[in-house]
Every structure is written in C-alpha cells, then in structure tokens.
Design a protein around this motif. Sequence first.
Motif, mmCIF file in Angstrom:
data_model
loop_
_atom_site.group_PDB
_atom_site.id
_atom_site.type_symbol
_atom_site.label_atom_id
_atom_site.label_comp_id
_atom_site.label_asym_id
_atom_site.label_seq_id
_atom_site.Cartn_x
_atom_site.Cartn_y
_atom_site.Cartn_z
ATOM 1 N N ARG A 24 37.861 36.966 -2.588
ATOM 2 C CA ARG A 24 38.517 38.252 -2.843
ATOM 3 C C ARG A 24 38.663 38.539 -4.329
ATOM 4 N NH1 ARG A 24 42.952 38.077 1.129
ATOM 5 N NH2 ARG A 24 44.691 38.761 -0.148
ATOM 6 N N ARG A 215 44.687 44.541 6.714
ATOM 7 C CA ARG A 215 44.080 43.200 6.810
ATOM 8 C C ARG A 215 44.044 42.748 8.280
ATOM 9 N NH1 ARG A 215 42.164 41.466 2.302
ATOM 10 N NH2 ARG A 215 44.126 41.630 1.182
ATOM 11 N N THR A 216 45.083 43.070 9.035
ATOM 12 C CA THR A 216 45.103 42.699 10.458
ATOM 13 C C THR A 216 44.001 43.452 11.213
ATOM 14 O OG1 THR A 216 47.457 42.294 10.330
ATOM 15 C CG2 THR A 216 46.580 42.651 12.528
ATOM 16 N N THR A 219 40.851 41.774 10.443
ATOM 17 C CA THR A 219 40.757 40.476 11.125
ATOM 18 C C THR A 219 40.381 40.685 12.591
ATOM 19 O OG1 THR A 219 42.467 39.633 9.653
ATOM 20 C CG2 THR A 219 42.023 38.325 11.623
ATOM 21 N N ASP A 220 41.040 41.643 13.232
ATOM 22 C CA ASP A 220 40.758 41.890 14.654
ATOM 23 C C ASP A 220 39.295 42.268 14.871
ATOM 24 O OD1 ASP A 220 43.389 41.420 15.072
ATOM 25 O OD2 ASP A 220 43.972 43.529 15.381
ATOM 26 N N TYR A 222 36.607 41.897 12.456
ATOM 27 C CA TYR A 222 35.544 41.127 11.798
ATOM 28 C C TYR A 222 35.843 39.627 11.678
ATOM 29 C CZ TYR A 222 33.983 45.779 10.429
ATOM 30 O OH TYR A 222 33.557 47.083 10.448
ATOM 31 N N GLY A 223 37.037 39.209 12.076
ATOM 32 C CA GLY A 223 37.399 37.795 11.953
ATOM 33 C C GLY A 223 38.144 37.526 10.655
ATOM 34 N N LYS A 224 38.848 36.401 10.648
ATOM 35 C CA LYS A 224 39.745 36.087 9.536
ATOM 36 C C LYS A 224 39.001 35.893 8.216
ATOM 37 C CE LYS A 224 43.771 33.206 8.530
ATOM 38 N NZ LYS A 224 44.478 34.306 7.901
ATOM 39 N N GLU A 225 37.897 35.168 8.289
ATOM 40 C CA GLU A 225 37.188 34.862 7.048
ATOM 41 C C GLU A 225 36.703 36.144 6.352
ATOM 42 O OE1 GLU A 225 34.221 31.771 7.488
ATOM 43 O OE2 GLU A 225 33.414 32.369 5.524
ATOM 44 N N ALA A 227 37.897 39.187 6.791
ATOM 45 C CA ALA A 227 39.057 39.994 6.378
ATOM 46 C C ALA A 227 39.676 39.455 5.091
ATOM 47 C CB ALA A 227 40.094 40.018 7.496
ATOM 48 N N GLU A 228 39.694 38.133 4.964
ATOM 49 C CA GLU A 228 40.297 37.538 3.769
ATOM 50 C C GLU A 228 39.455 37.783 2.521
ATOM 51 O OE1 GLU A 228 43.249 36.141 3.241
ATOM 52 O OE2 GLU A 228 43.814 36.570 5.309
ATOM 53 N N ASP A 251 48.896 40.933 -0.022
ATOM 54 C CA ASP A 251 47.671 41.625 0.400
ATOM 55 C C ASP A 251 47.234 42.738 -0.544
ATOM 56 O OD1 ASP A 251 46.847 40.399 3.013
ATOM 57 O OD2 ASP A 251 48.973 40.737 3.364
#
Length: 274
Positions: A24, A215-216, A219-220, A222-225, A227-228, A251
């Motif tokens: 990021r 960010r949530t 994540t929902d 595209y996945g956590k990685e 999104a982070e 964030d």
Amino acid sequence: MQIGNCLFAHLLICQFCYPMSTSRKKIAAGNWKMNTTLPEAQELFEAIVRMLPDVSHSTSVVVAPPYPFIPVASKLFRNQNNLFMAAQNCSSEEMGAFTGEVSAEMLRSLAVQYVILGHSERRKYFNETGDVIYRKLALSLKYSLRPICCVGESLKQREAGEQKDVVREQLEETAFMFDARQVGKIVIAYEPVWAIGTGKTATPEQAQDMHAHIRTLLTDRYGKEAAEGISILYGGSCNSRNAAELFKCKDIDGGLIGGASLKAEEFIAIAQSL
Ligand code: PEP
C-alpha cells in the motif's frame, strides 16, 4: 531533437517504474483544478521540486495541474523518484472526432502516471455518470495510467444516513467493475461532497469509518490481500493543520488535496504528515 530523445528515454524508464506494487502506497495528491497561469504553474512546480527532499521517500507526491502545463512539469519532474504527474480527467472515448477532449493515450505519451476520475465536480458540472467514469477507468488502465477514482456522498445523503450505500453504489458502477488484477492499479479517493472546498473537513472518525467500510467492500469482493494493497485517500478541506490526525487513521493512506495544494509549503507540509 535532444528534448525528444530525453522524453522518449523518460517514457521508457516510466514503463518500468509504473507504480504498480501491491504494497500500500502513501500518497499526497494535489488537484489544482482550473487554477494558475503558466508562470504561476512553473513557480509552483519549481517550489515543489525544491521542497521534495523534505518528504519521506516512501510517500508518493502526485501533482495534477491543468492539462496545458503537464509538459512543463514533466521536464522538471524527471529524475524525481517519488514525484508523479497526474491529469485531472481524461476522455471516455479512445480517439477521433471528439473536439476538445484529451485521451488516456495522449496523457500516457506525456509521461503522465495518474489520472483523477469521477471527481464530484465532474459528476456535478459535467453530468458524469457511473458509466462514463467506468469507460474512463477502462481506458486509463488500458494505457497504463493509474486512476484515482473518487467517490463520496452529498450533505443530504449523509444527513439521511445513506453515505455508506451511496459510496458502495458508486464503487459498484466504477472500480468494482474490474477484476482483482486491474483493481489493484486503482487508487480510491473518498471525498465527501460536503467537505470539498467548504472548509468543513470530515472528522478522523467519520473518515476512518468510511475508509474501513470501503476496505471491507474490497475484501468481500477481492479478498484480504488485494484489499490491503489498495490505497484509499481522503479528500475534502484537508490542510496542514488537520492532515496528521486524518493520516493517523488505519485505513487512510493519504490525501487528495484541492485548495491547499496551490501553496507549495502547505502541500509539502501535508505530504510530510504521512
Ligand atoms: C478536491 O477537489 O478534490 C478537494 C479535496 O478539494 P479541497 O481540498 O479544496 O476541499
């Protein structure tokens, strides 16, 4: 001839340092809007370059001047590792008979790296819809520009408690139309319309709450990685006095700065807060 060669070499280098890493990025982006004359722009570019060593190398400083001044800045910005050129807009059409338009490909040929899309002023004064912004995003990505995709609710929508739904819908019709690989190249800017140019900044709590929501959503989908890895900027009356408190939030990865980016000291002080 020599200038042409230099520009070509710069473009080649830029192809390889295209800011695409998955980690990021911290970003301070200045949106000059329709301000400055050529001499004023030149002075501002020079001051930013002069003060750049005061900013951490890990912060990307992005400057979005009016279109005509981009080539002037490109020469000054060469060899500055953390200084990037942005455009404030691009056409939703690829090329051809669209008088007055500037294409994503033209911007790329000027060594522009970022482009601001979906700004609330474009939505309001130029009737840009989600579909138009989506087409601009697609062309920007096609020509290896990194879009800064703006979203944000009006005062009326916030007062009605609709802000999170509004931002979700805006993202669904723009950035979320792309797959994980492409969305990773997009920077999102949360800009509540009621805070833009009004002197009324969102509180760090309000801003963080919306950034966490974005960010949530990321994540929902595209996945956590993934999104982070996506930078989410805050925009709306951000200045050197309130930047540090906003940028402390988990964030918030930087700012899209309007009025305060027209003074080099102020803009650089904001970038230093990251
Ligand atoms: C903007 O136009 O993106 C913006 C954030 O403006 P200001 O900082 O002037 O509110």
